[in-house]
Motif scaffolding. Sequence first.
Motif, PDB file in Angstrom:
ATOM      1  N   ASP A  96     -20.771  10.185  15.854  1.00  0.00           N
ATOM      2  CA  ASP A  96     -21.514  11.236  15.141  1.00  0.00           C
ATOM      3  C   ASP A  96     -21.065  12.629  15.576  1.00  0.00           C
ATOM      4  O   ASP A  96     -20.882  13.526  14.750  1.00  0.00           O
ATOM      5  CB  ASP A  96     -23.011  11.100  15.420  1.00  0.00           C
ATOM      6  CG  ASP A  96     -23.619   9.916  14.679  1.00  0.00           C
ATOM      7  OD1 ASP A  96     -24.750   9.534  15.005  1.00  0.00           O
ATOM      8  OD2 ASP A  96     -22.944   9.370  13.783  1.00  0.00           O
ATOM      9  N   LEU A  97     -20.906  12.804  16.885  1.00  0.00           N
ATOM     10  CA  LEU A  97     -20.539  14.128  17.380  1.00  0.00           C
ATOM     11  C   LEU A  97     -19.114  14.508  16.973  1.00  0.00           C
ATOM     12  O   LEU A  97     -18.843  15.665  16.667  1.00  0.00           O
ATOM     13  CB  LEU A  97     -20.705  14.182  18.902  1.00  0.00           C
ATOM     14  CG  LEU A  97     -22.160  14.160  19.379  1.00  0.00           C
ATOM     15  CD1 LEU A  97     -22.245  14.211  20.898  1.00  0.00           C
ATOM     16  CD2 LEU A  97     -22.945  15.315  18.800  1.00  0.00           C
ATOM     17  N   LEU A 106     -22.965  11.295  26.123  1.00  0.00           N
ATOM     18  CA  LEU A 106     -24.178  11.161  26.925  1.00  0.00           C
ATOM     19  C   LEU A 106     -24.676   9.732  26.995  1.00  0.00           C
ATOM     20  O   LEU A 106     -25.595   9.429  27.744  1.00  0.00           O
ATOM     21  CB  LEU A 106     -25.266  12.077  26.375  1.00  0.00           C
ATOM     22  CG  LEU A 106     -24.956  13.550  26.594  1.00  0.00           C
ATOM     23  CD1 LEU A 106     -25.979  14.416  25.927  1.00  0.00           C
ATOM     24  CD2 LEU A 106     -24.876  13.876  28.058  1.00  0.00           C
ATOM     25  N   GLN A 145     -19.372  15.746  13.599  1.00  0.00           N
ATOM     26  CA  GLN A 145     -19.905  17.122  13.602  1.00  0.00           C
ATOM     27  C   GLN A 145     -18.790  18.121  13.889  1.00  0.00           C
ATOM     28  O   GLN A 145     -18.668  19.151  13.218  1.00  0.00           O
ATOM     29  CB  GLN A 145     -20.953  17.279  14.699  1.00  0.00           C
ATOM     30  CG  GLN A 145     -22.395  17.201  14.248  1.00  0.00           C
ATOM     31  CD  GLN A 145     -22.743  18.192  13.183  1.00  0.00           C
ATOM     32  OE1 GLN A 145     -22.573  19.395  13.362  1.00  0.00           O
ATOM     33  NE2 GLN A 145     -23.228  17.701  12.063  1.00  0.00           N
ATOM     34  N   GLU A 171     -22.124   5.173  19.180  1.00  0.00           N
ATOM     35  CA  GLU A 171     -22.415   5.744  17.871  1.00  0.00           C
ATOM     36  C   GLU A 171     -22.628   7.255  17.950  1.00  0.00           C
ATOM     37  O   GLU A 171     -22.204   7.997  17.057  1.00  0.00           O
ATOM     38  CB  GLU A 171     -23.668   5.079  17.292  1.00  0.00           C
ATOM     39  CG  GLU A 171     -23.686   5.103  15.789  1.00  0.00           C
ATOM     40  CD  GLU A 171     -24.861   4.338  15.226  1.00  0.00           C
ATOM     41  OE1 GLU A 171     -25.165   3.269  15.779  1.00  0.00           O
ATOM     42  OE2 GLU A 171     -25.466   4.833  14.267  1.00  0.00           O
ATOM     43  N   LEU A 172     -23.264   7.685  19.034  1.00  0.00           N
ATOM     44  CA  LEU A 172     -23.482   9.126  19.193  1.00  0.00           C
ATOM     45  C   LEU A 172     -22.147   9.855  19.269  1.00  0.00           C
ATOM     46  O   LEU A 172     -21.988  10.943  18.707  1.00  0.00           O
ATOM     47  CB  LEU A 172     -24.298   9.395  20.461  1.00  0.00           C
ATOM     48  CG  LEU A 172     -24.617  10.858  20.737  1.00  0.00           C
ATOM     49  CD1 LEU A 172     -25.502  11.436  19.647  1.00  0.00           C
ATOM     50  CD2 LEU A 172     -25.291  11.027  22.087  1.00  0.00           C
TER      51      LEU A 172
END
Lengths: 162, 174
Positions: free
Chosen positions: A71-72, A54, A75, A67-68
């Motif tokens: 992170d995902l 996104l 996850q 970075e997101l």
Amino acid sequence: MAKTFFRMRWWRGGAALLLTLLFGVAMAREATPSAADPALEARVMALAEELRCLVCQNETIAASNAELAVDLRQQIRQQLTQGRSPDDIMGYMTARYGDFVRYKPPLRAGTVLLWLGPFVLLLLGGVLLWRQLRQQHGASDPTGLSEADRQRAQQLLEGHTP
Amino acid sequence: MKRHLWPLAIFLVVVGFLGVGLGLKPRDVPSPLVNRPMPSFSLPTLEQPERTLGPQDLRGQVYLINVWASWCTACQAEHPLLVDLARAGVVPIYGLNYKDGREDALRWLGQHGNPYKQSISDTAGLVGLDLGVYGVPETYVVDRDGVIRHKHTGALTMDVVRETLLPLLGQLDG
């Protein structure tokens, strides 16, 4: 002296090309973390390629370095390790980020136009083209000259005085 | 003669679509969390790490959650507005300090002002994940029952406050 110069230029070009290829290849794959389990990583990437980053919204989270995205991916890795199914994980992501996080938009009432639109337009264009071609083919004489005038025009063109 | 008008008509339709498209903001991803309850969590507060805070502690009041970080430059643009809102006592504002260091965060608040009743330290970003945070800053409006009623992505502006937030807050308070 000219020969030495020529050889130097070739060398520099070759070296530059080699370096470009090396770095190009090196950047084609992002740095994999301590991939203790390549099979797990493969499953993580398979899922990651179906999710949109996104931050860089045209990339998948497999490809993005945001970075997101990192992170995902983490996850996904954790949840796969915990035994959750790919469907569960997709559900987890869409519950938080909405349908837009799916890289391929789901086929739904709201997205039918998005999916079928291009084909409809193609069909429309094809029909219009076909009708246009048929018209041209059917027209007897685009210029609208009578037979007598046509002969006169022919003679003039060939240089005869009528 | 009608045939010659077709290209013009098609052009105008395309321009119409372009006009609408230019007004849209595709980067804004609508949140599926609007009108759903706040995901529950319990994290240490920034100011007093030995104490924890979560949405269950904030039931019964309407409040804003503002996701911020000391490394976020866009946050600086909206921060004075938040400080003003806090000073005016319009609505309690709680901060979610997202993927930040405690010292950096405290220093930043010292420099720019602290509009937050308290800030919650989401160092790992896991609460942000549950909230669907994808860009900082983001602001959530939460009602008395702990339901998220609005999410704004990006820096708050005076226009947004005036046209969206204040009317919504008025609705929720009444």
